[in-house]
Design an enzyme around this catalytic site. Sequence first.
Site, short mmCIF file in Angstrom:
data_model
loop_
_atom_site.label_atom_id
_atom_site.label_comp_id
_atom_site.label_asym_id
_atom_site.label_seq_id
_atom_site.Cartn_x
_atom_site.Cartn_y
_atom_site.Cartn_z
N HIS A 1 15.66 3.43 -0.20
CA HIS A 1 16.29 4.44 -1.05
C HIS A 1 16.77 5.65 -0.26
CE1 HIS A 1 12.05 5.64 -0.82
NE2 HIS A 1 12.44 6.87 -1.12
N GLY B 1 -9.00 -2.64 -6.33
CA GLY B 1 -9.73 -2.03 -5.23
C GLY B 1 -10.13 -0.59 -5.56
N HIS C 1 -3.44 11.80 10.13
CA HIS C 1 -2.53 12.93 9.92
C HIS C 1 -3.02 14.11 10.77
CE1 HIS C 1 -0.28 11.03 6.70
NE2 HIS C 1 -1.40 10.72 6.08
N ASN D 1 -3.31 -1.37 11.00
CA ASN D 1 -4.01 -2.24 10.06
C ASN D 1 -4.13 -3.62 10.67
OD1 ASN D 1 -3.27 -4.50 7.76
ND2 ASN D 1 -4.76 -3.01 7.03
N VAL D 2 -5.30 -4.22 10.58
CA VAL D 2 -5.48 -5.63 10.92
C VAL D 2 -6.27 -6.28 9.80
CG1 VAL D 2 -5.22 -5.56 13.43
CG2 VAL D 2 -7.43 -5.00 12.43
N ARG D 3 -5.89 -7.50 9.40
CA ARG D 3 -6.47 -8.10 8.21
C ARG D 3 -6.51 -9.61 8.32
NH1 ARG D 3 -1.49 -5.93 7.55
NH2 ARG D 3 0.18 -7.35 6.97
N HIS E 1 -0.42 4.97 11.94
CA HIS E 1 -1.02 4.01 11.01
C HIS E 1 -1.29 2.71 11.75
CE1 HIS E 1 0.02 0.32 8.62
NE2 HIS E 1 -0.98 0.78 7.90
N HIS F 1 5.61 1.94 22.71
CA HIS F 1 6.20 0.60 22.69
C HIS F 1 5.83 -0.22 23.93
CE1 HIS F 1 8.60 0.26 19.02
NE2 HIS F 1 8.66 1.58 19.07
N SER G 1 -8.07 -0.64 8.03
CA SER G 1 -6.82 0.07 7.84
C SER G 1 -7.04 1.55 8.11
CB SER G 1 -6.31 -0.13 6.41
OG SER G 1 -5.07 0.53 6.21
#
Length: 303
Positions: free
Chosen positions: A178, A262, A99, A111-113, A109, A148, A95
């Site tokens: 929100h 974690g 910045h 992430n691969v899991r 960002h 993209h 992950s």
Amino acid sequence: MTTTVSAEAVKTYLLALQDNICKGLESQEPSIRFEKDQWTREEGGGGESRVLTNGQVFEQAGVNFSHVMGDKLPPSATAARPELTGRRYEAMGVSLVIHPQNPYVPTSHANVRFFIAYAEGKEPIWWFGGGFDLTPYYGNEADCIHWHQTAKDLCQPFGQDKYPQYKAWCDEYFHLKHRNEARGIGGLFFDDLNEDGFEQSFDFMQAVGNGFIDAYLPIVKARKDTEFGDTQRQFQLYRRGRYVEFNLVYDRGTHFGLQSGGRTESILMSMPPLVRWQYCYEPTADSEESRLYTDFLPVREWV
């Protein structure tokens, strides 16, 4: 499914991916390098966090590998899949959150899991997940199209339906309810991937992991030397607040990490080093800042 599930093969790939992404990001820095921080988890497993701070290009970049296991999946993993409740599990992934210093370079960002859930006398349940998304402060059409197009191209070998399906999922997932506002311009998001069998699912996860640097580095190179002033810096810090809000309120990975015991420092390395909130902020009409809201954050088809 007759293919053999190999957690070891996935782990080997993820460790190499962490290396490759760190090298790619370091290629943009004249001298600053990632610091490595290995950690272990009392309940089982551990990982290695790599963090680059105060670079010339990246204010903070974190690339984290983790491989953890436990006796019971946390609520964030079983909320939509009650059949997993009570199962032992093994989870591993890479992950990262980047910045940048320059407000014209987007935050990014990825992430691969991989998860496996075990139960006595039953077949293991396994699945892949991941994706990548882009959060610009100052929108650029060429950057968004490139991002993209790279995502679409890597999906093509796996079927015409993959890119539109996972783009739509990303748009839906990275939405701040929100605020009724997108976090950025999206990308790809997938989860619970196993219907194509282990080998093809693993291949797709690797395509996404490998595609991140191809998608992000050209944007960094194109924008890192753009001149900016305090107006742009203050807007960048304000918009970083949206990133914090999403990660703490909605992000499944953050929730899973905290609920599973974690390592907090590694989980929250995604937070920007500096951020600000401003009460009832409204951008000036027809400004660069207002265009982010009118031209880039609303969901659209980029390619």
